[in-house]
Design a protein around this motif. Structure first.
Motif, mmCIF file in Angstrom:
data_model
loop_
_atom_site.group_PDB
_atom_site.id
_atom_site.type_symbol
_atom_site.label_atom_id
_atom_site.label_comp_id
_atom_site.label_asym_id
_atom_site.label_seq_id
_atom_site.Cartn_x
_atom_site.Cartn_y
_atom_site.Cartn_z
ATOM 1 N N LEU A 22 -17.641 -0.189 -133.455
ATOM 2 C CA LEU A 22 -16.551 -0.827 -134.184
ATOM 3 C C LEU A 22 -15.969 0.128 -135.219
ATOM 4 O O LEU A 22 -14.790 0.116 -135.520
ATOM 5 N N ILE A 23 -16.838 0.943 -135.791
ATOM 6 C CA ILE A 23 -16.407 1.823 -136.862
ATOM 7 C C ILE A 23 -15.919 3.151 -136.313
ATOM 8 O O ILE A 23 -14.978 3.741 -136.813
ATOM 9 N N GLY A 24 -16.571 3.632 -135.269
ATOM 10 C CA GLY A 24 -16.129 4.875 -134.657
ATOM 11 C C GLY A 24 -16.772 6.086 -135.305
ATOM 12 O O GLY A 24 -17.412 6.009 -136.342
ATOM 13 N N THR A 25 -16.575 7.219 -134.690
ATOM 14 C CA THR A 25 -17.235 8.435 -135.155
ATOM 15 C C THR A 25 -16.522 9.074 -136.333
ATOM 16 O O THR A 25 -17.061 9.939 -136.993
ATOM 17 N N HIS A 26 -15.292 8.648 -136.605
ATOM 18 C CA HIS A 26 -14.543 9.237 -137.708
ATOM 19 C C HIS A 26 -14.332 8.233 -138.836
ATOM 20 O O HIS A 26 -13.364 8.309 -139.573
ATOM 21 N N LYS A 27 -15.272 7.257 -138.929
ATOM 22 C CA LYS A 27 -15.238 6.276 -140.007
ATOM 23 C C LYS A 27 -13.935 5.481 -140.015
ATOM 24 O O LYS A 27 -13.446 5.074 -141.059
ATOM 25 N N GLU A 28 -13.372 5.276 -138.865
ATOM 26 C CA GLU A 28 -12.181 4.435 -138.751
ATOM 27 C C GLU A 28 -12.395 3.476 -137.593
ATOM 28 O O GLU A 28 -12.843 3.888 -136.529
ATOM 29 N N PRO A 29 -12.075 2.197 -137.773
ATOM 30 C CA PRO A 29 -12.243 1.248 -136.683
ATOM 31 C C PRO A 29 -11.447 1.669 -135.454
ATOM 32 O O PRO A 29 -10.322 2.147 -135.566
ATOM 33 N N LEU A 30 -12.043 1.496 -134.302
ATOM 34 C CA LEU A 30 -11.367 1.843 -133.064
ATOM 35 C C LEU A 30 -10.203 0.904 -132.816
ATOM 36 O O LEU A 30 -10.202 -0.241 -133.258
ATOM 37 N N SER A 31 -9.213 1.366 -132.055
ATOM 38 C CA SER A 31 -8.068 0.532 -131.727
ATOM 39 C C SER A 31 -8.270 -0.131 -130.377
ATOM 40 O O SER A 31 -8.842 0.451 -129.460
ATOM 41 N N SER A 32 -7.811 -1.357 -130.271
ATOM 42 C CA SER A 32 -7.845 -2.070 -129.012
ATOM 43 C C SER A 32 -6.530 -1.823 -128.283
ATOM 44 O O SER A 32 -5.583 -1.291 -128.854
ATOM 45 N N PRO A 33 -6.434 -2.238 -127.000
ATOM 46 C CA PRO A 33 -5.182 -2.037 -126.261
ATOM 47 C C PRO A 33 -3.984 -2.698 -126.918
ATOM 48 O O PRO A 33 -2.852 -2.313 -126.675
ATOM 49 N N SER A 34 -4.210 -3.708 -127.754
ATOM 50 C CA SER A 34 -3.105 -4.399 -128.407
ATOM 51 C C SER A 34 -2.737 -3.771 -129.752
ATOM 52 O O SER A 34 -1.963 -4.331 -130.500
ATOM 53 N N ASP A 35 -3.345 -2.613 -130.055
ATOM 54 C CA ASP A 35 -3.124 -1.903 -131.313
ATOM 55 C C ASP A 35 -3.776 -2.590 -132.502
ATOM 56 O O ASP A 35 -3.553 -2.210 -133.643
ATOM 57 N N LYS A 36 -4.590 -3.619 -132.237
ATOM 58 C CA LYS A 36 -5.417 -4.164 -133.296
ATOM 59 C C LYS A 36 -6.693 -3.347 -133.345
ATOM 60 O O LYS A 36 -7.118 -2.788 -132.350
ATOM 61 N N THR A 37 -7.313 -3.258 -134.507
ATOM 62 C CA THR A 37 -8.599 -2.582 -134.552
ATOM 63 C C THR A 37 -9.630 -3.429 -133.810
ATOM 64 O O THR A 37 -9.519 -4.656 -133.732
ATOM 65 N N ALA A 38 -10.633 -2.755 -133.270
ATOM 66 C CA ALA A 38 -11.692 -3.474 -132.574
ATOM 67 C C ALA A 38 -12.410 -4.430 -133.524
ATOM 68 O O ALA A 38 -12.852 -5.509 -133.123
ATOM 69 N N PHE A 39 -12.497 -4.051 -134.790
ATOM 70 C CA PHE A 39 -13.101 -4.919 -135.802
ATOM 71 C C PHE A 39 -12.325 -6.227 -135.915
ATOM 72 O O PHE A 39 -12.894 -7.327 -135.873
#
Length: 217
Positions: A22-39
């Protein structure tokens, strides 16, 4: 068996582990296909399935994760409107039902953070479940693990419909049990507490948990 999602003892839990996708390797939430963050997507999924729940609980492994998600928590204040999931083609009746739901949606649930009680103890995701159990020992927990942020609400709804005590979770075609997409009862969590070294899947097996195959992958 039929299950009532309005049960106040059924609580939603977003479980963020020690290495969260959810957070990702660069300390930023991943994006979903809808451009919402996975969080955000994961929170929306839990809210869609348990609309009556006044609180969504988020289990964190360490305080550093709070720094990662902190900027995104501000989007979910008491005045925040419910974030919508990506729209899908729907029939006219489904559209009317959706409009009806929107008429009765007011605020997004409160978010409550739960820290692992023993962050130095290496027991994996069991630590988050046990921390939630310690907070509300009589509650059942609808758990969504951080590795599945884009799981559709229909998958969790399937768990509600097919739930049986003491624990119900998904199993995949290869026979792999996924205890972090499931519903855990107090009885199952007490067993986990007493035999944490057995692991989540081991406890599911020991208590005779119900394993179901997802209808939609």
């Amino acid at each position: 068996m039929e299950y009532d999602e309005r049960d106040p003892l059924l609580k939603p839990l977003l479980l963020i582990g020690d290495q969260s996708s959810l957070i990702g390797t660069h300390k930023e939430p991943l994006s979903s296909p809808s451009d919402k963050t996975a969080f955000s997507y994961a929170l929306s999924t839990l809210h869609t399935v348990l609309r009556s729940a006044p609180t969504i609980y988020i289990s964190l492994h360490s305080e550093s994760q709070l720094e990662d998600i902190g900027p995104h928590l501000s989007k979910y204040s008491s005045s925040t409107q419910t974030p919508l999931l990506p729209s899908e083609p729907e029939s006219e009746s489904e559209s009317q039902d959706q409009d009806h739901h929107h008429e009765h949606e007011h605020q997004f649930p409160e978010l409550e953070l739960i820290m692992d009680a023993e962050p130095g103890r290496d027991i994996g995701p069991a630590a988050g479940l046990l921390a939630a159990h310690a907070l509300h020992p009589n509650a059942k927990w609808l758990v969504l693990g951080c590795d599945y942020p884009l799981l559709p609400p229909t998958a969790l709804q399937q768990l509600l419909l097919e739930y049986e005590n003491p624990v119900t979770c998904f199993v995949y075609g290869s026979g792999i049990v996924e205890p972090l997409i499931g519903i855990w009862s107090p009885e199952a969590l007490e067993r986990l507490k007493g035999d944490v070294e057995r692991g989540l899947s081991g406890v599911v097996e020991d208590v005779g948990g119900k394993l179901i195959r997802p209808l939609r992958k």
